[in-house]
Design an enzyme around this catalytic site. Sequence first.
Site, PDB file in Angstrom:
ATOM      1  N   CYS A 196       0.796  -1.057   0.374  1.00  0.00           N
ATOM      2  CA  CYS A 196       0.317  -0.281  -0.428  1.00  0.00           C
ATOM      3  C   CYS A 196       0.784   1.052  -0.404  1.00  0.00           C
ATOM      4  O   CYS A 196       1.347   1.356  -1.364  1.00  0.00           O
ATOM      5  CB  CYS A 196      -0.342   0.136   1.413  1.00  0.00           C
ATOM      6  SG  CYS A 196      -2.439   1.032   1.156  1.00  0.00           S
ATOM      7  N   ASP A 228      -9.883  -3.536  -6.680  1.00  0.00           N
ATOM      8  CA  ASP A 228      -8.787  -2.470  -5.776  1.00  0.00           C
ATOM      9  C   ASP A 228      -9.768  -1.731  -5.517  1.00  0.00           C
ATOM     10  O   ASP A 228     -10.565  -0.618  -6.871  1.00  0.00           O
ATOM     11  CB  ASP A 228      -7.718  -2.265  -5.833  1.00  0.00           C
ATOM     12  CG  ASP A 228      -6.997  -1.681  -4.808  1.00  0.00           C
ATOM     13  OD1 ASP A 228      -7.527  -0.801  -4.571  1.00  0.00           O
ATOM     14  OD2 ASP A 228      -5.572  -1.741  -4.590  1.00  0.00           O
ATOM     15  N   HIS A 233      -8.180  -4.998  -2.224  1.00  0.00           N
ATOM     16  CA  HIS A 233      -6.620  -3.684  -1.194  1.00  0.00           C
ATOM     17  C   HIS A 233      -6.652  -4.579  -0.440  1.00  0.00           C
ATOM     18  O   HIS A 233      -7.336  -5.103   0.641  1.00  0.00           O
ATOM     19  CB  HIS A 233      -7.190  -2.527  -1.200  1.00  0.00           C
ATOM     20  CG  HIS A 233      -5.991  -1.619  -1.551  1.00  0.00           C
ATOM     21  ND1 HIS A 233      -5.117  -0.721  -2.417  1.00  0.00           N
ATOM     22  CD2 HIS A 233      -5.553  -1.271   0.369  1.00  0.00           C
ATOM     23  CE1 HIS A 233      -4.031  -0.444  -1.302  1.00  0.00           C
ATOM     24  NE2 HIS A 233      -4.014  -0.847  -0.597  1.00  0.00           N
TER      25      HIS A 233
END
Length: 245
Positions: free
Chosen positions: A132, A179, A212
Amino acid sequence: MANEANPCPCDIGHRLEYGGMGQEVQVEHIRAYVTRSPVDAGKAVIVVQDIFGWQMPNTRYMADMIAGNGYTAIVPDFFVGQEPWDPANDWSTFPEWVKKRNARKIDREVDAVLRYLKQQCHAQKIGIVGFCWGGIAVHHVMMTYPEVKAGVSVYGIIRESEDVYNLRNPTLFIFAENDAVIPLEQVSVLTQKLKEHCKVNHQVKTFTGQTHGFVHRKREDCSPADKPYIEEARRNLIEWLHKYV
């Protein structure tokens, strides 16, 4: 937060109940979590946190997994003592919060960690993995530090810039098909631009049906459908390190 151009909050997912196999140490001006490999092969991997900070159990779990595959693994506090994002915070304050934690302004910390790994851990080859926010950091490091032999950027993307395709060493990019933070259009642009401009080995891989955080913030047993993708992504990560570090 995995999209530098349009930072947007992400769910913490499954916070693991995990104590860790390593220890916390002082590395010059920052703290870090370090796990030594059972077999010291002179190799190390820097593991870069997501927005939830260097003490997040899930990130330490991944560092320990990497260490178990033959590397000294280190998770430095790249927020340099600033508080990580708390899921209970007001999300409207997130853009201002993340401005003070720029994933591309970490060179002082990277320099300190590289010195520590070379001097204290006798590392001769070093790689980097990030999740991330940390995926953006990995991308930056792979453009800036030729001594870092390989990188794995997991759901992190730098978009609004033309200076991000000149990678110095082999880099693997892992993304999730579903995502909400990183649209597939951005992944396609990255893929095309790397194909046009990048001179070193690289791979962009998107995992079907995943969201995600799936590599480190989903439990392996969260769903039978997800488990093979989680395992494959982690295996790909280790294989990339084995190949190039």
